[in-house]
Write an enzyme that holds these catalytic residues in place. Structure first.
Site, PDB file in Angstrom:
ATOM      1  N   LYS A   1      52.721  -4.726  42.178  1.00  0.00           N
ATOM      2  CA  LYS A   1      53.631  -5.283  43.190  1.00  0.00           C
ATOM      3  C   LYS A   1      52.993  -5.185  44.579  1.00  0.00           C
ATOM      4  O   LYS A   1      53.035  -6.138  45.364  1.00  0.00           O
ATOM      5  CB  LYS A   1      54.980  -4.537  43.167  1.00  0.00           C
ATOM      6  CG  LYS A   1      55.844  -4.879  41.963  1.00  0.00           C
ATOM      7  CD  LYS A   1      57.084  -3.987  41.853  1.00  0.00           C
ATOM      8  CE  LYS A   1      57.796  -4.266  40.531  1.00  0.00           C
ATOM      9  NZ  LYS A   1      58.987  -3.430  40.303  1.00  0.00           N
TER      10      LYS A   1
ATOM     11  N   GLN B   1      61.983   1.955  41.878  1.00  0.00           N
ATOM     12  CA  GLN B   1      61.384   1.670  40.570  1.00  0.00           C
ATOM     13  C   GLN B   1      62.096   2.473  39.482  1.00  0.00           C
ATOM     14  O   GLN B   1      62.303   3.676  39.621  1.00  0.00           O
ATOM     15  CB  GLN B   1      59.879   1.996  40.620  1.00  0.00           C
ATOM     16  CG  GLN B   1      59.112   1.564  39.392  1.00  0.00           C
ATOM     17  CD  GLN B   1      59.064   0.036  39.204  1.00  0.00           C
ATOM     18  OE1 GLN B   1      59.082  -0.728  40.181  1.00  0.00           O
ATOM     19  NE2 GLN B   1      59.021  -0.404  37.970  1.00  0.00           N
TER      20      GLN B   1
ATOM     21  N   ASP C   1      65.981  -6.286  44.303  1.00  0.00           N
ATOM     22  CA  ASP C   1      65.963  -6.249  42.838  1.00  0.00           C
ATOM     23  C   ASP C   1      67.227  -6.919  42.266  1.00  0.00           C
ATOM     24  O   ASP C   1      67.296  -7.178  41.063  1.00  0.00           O
ATOM     25  CB  ASP C   1      65.911  -4.795  42.334  1.00  0.00           C
ATOM     26  CG  ASP C   1      64.523  -4.375  41.875  1.00  0.00           C
ATOM     27  OD1 ASP C   1      63.731  -5.257  41.483  1.00  0.00           O
ATOM     28  OD2 ASP C   1      64.241  -3.165  41.887  1.00  0.00           O
TER      29      ASP C   1
END
Ligand code: GUN
Length: 282
Positions: A50, A94, A117
């Site tokens: 990422k 994460q 997200d």
């Protein structure tokens, strides 16, 4: 007939190129905060990928790598700080988090306006209501782009999704339902799963079981989307047995090089959108 292979890497590269130009035209550089707790091996790789992709398009990413033993309270404090930090446009935590941390509590603490997200209940709820959320989860968004590259008009299509996760299966089912598809979600307890998958015009495998889907699971000329990333020795493979199905399907996403690159591209797109959203009055 051999299935055509959907080049997710190329489609993602085009999206990133477009984002790069969009960022150049912005008054400030979009900034993504990546929070990682502990040293889960796959998470370390995902986070690195990422950050690498962000750097390629001129987007700033800042990694907050916390110790495995970080308390829930400390993590909530960091989220609160990032929520109010005007330089931070997007926040991702994460997953998975260590077992002593309540994941829902952490996700619920992220400002929906920075939740790139798309996991916050405000954003998932708006999607469920077929209204416009601020953000939609990156993997489902990427999958929709790949599906539409083969079948632009989805109305009335029969779709089966293997896997009911919060990150992929459920939001994807909602997106497809909102496009007037008939959607079935299957999971580990589903009986006679092959009878369901064999009726799918579009079959999406997102269950994390290596090469689960074989040729006798699918309909002739089905579109196959493989979200799985499984390790077999040194090789990566998906949830679909590529070699077994390749002469029966219409098109298939490879692993690697299919859904994976799209997830990252859509996360970056969400972060650019976050930057624009926070600059304009709601
Ligand atoms: N873990 C696996 N997939 C994801 C994702 O899309 N976002 C986050 N934050 N964690 C993940």
């Amino acid at each position: 007939m051999t299935a055509s292979i959907i080049d997710g890497k190329k489609i993602a590269a085009d999206i990133k190129e477009h984002l790069k130009e969009k960022i150049t035209a912005l008054p400030n550089t979009p900034q993504l905060a990546i929070v990682l707790v502990g040293n889960d091996e796959p998470s370390l790789i995902y986070v690195r990928n990422k950050q690498k992709a962000a750097a390629q398009i001129g987007l700033l990413s800042k990694l907050y790598h916390l110790d495995e033993n970080t308390s829930e309270k400390e993590l909530l404090q960091l989220i609160n700080n990032l929520n109010t930090d005007s330089a931070t446009n997007g926040i991702i935590v994460q997953l998975p988090l260590p077992a002593h941390i309540n994941t829902s509590k952490i996700i619920n603490a992220i400002s929906p306006l920075k939740d790139v997200d798309g996991f916050h209940p405000y954003n998932t709820g708006m999607l469920q209501n077929n209204e416009k959320p601020y953000f939609i989860a990156a993997t489902p968004l990427g999958v929709m782009r790949l599906i539409k590259s083969v079948i632009p008009e989805l109305s009335g299509k029969n779709v089966v999704i293997i896997g009911a996760s919060l990150i992929v299966g459920r939001p994807l089912a909602t997106l497809l339902l909102n496009q007037a598809c008939t959607v079935t979600i299957t999971h580990a307890q589903t009986k006679n799963i092959k009878e369901l998958t064999a009726k799918a015009d579009i079959l999406i495998a997102a269950c994390g079981v290596a090469k689960l889907v074989k040729a006798d699971w699918i309909k002739e000329n089905a579109l196959l989307i493989d979200v799985g990333i499984n390790r077999e020795g040194k090789q990566l493979c998906g949830d679909i047995d590529f070699d077994d199905v390749k002469n029966k399907a219409l098109a298939i996403t490879p692993v690697p090089g299919g859904v994976g690159p799209m997830t990252i591209a859509m996360l970056l797109a969400n972060t650019v959108d976050a930057c624009l959203l926070q600059k304009s009055p709601l």
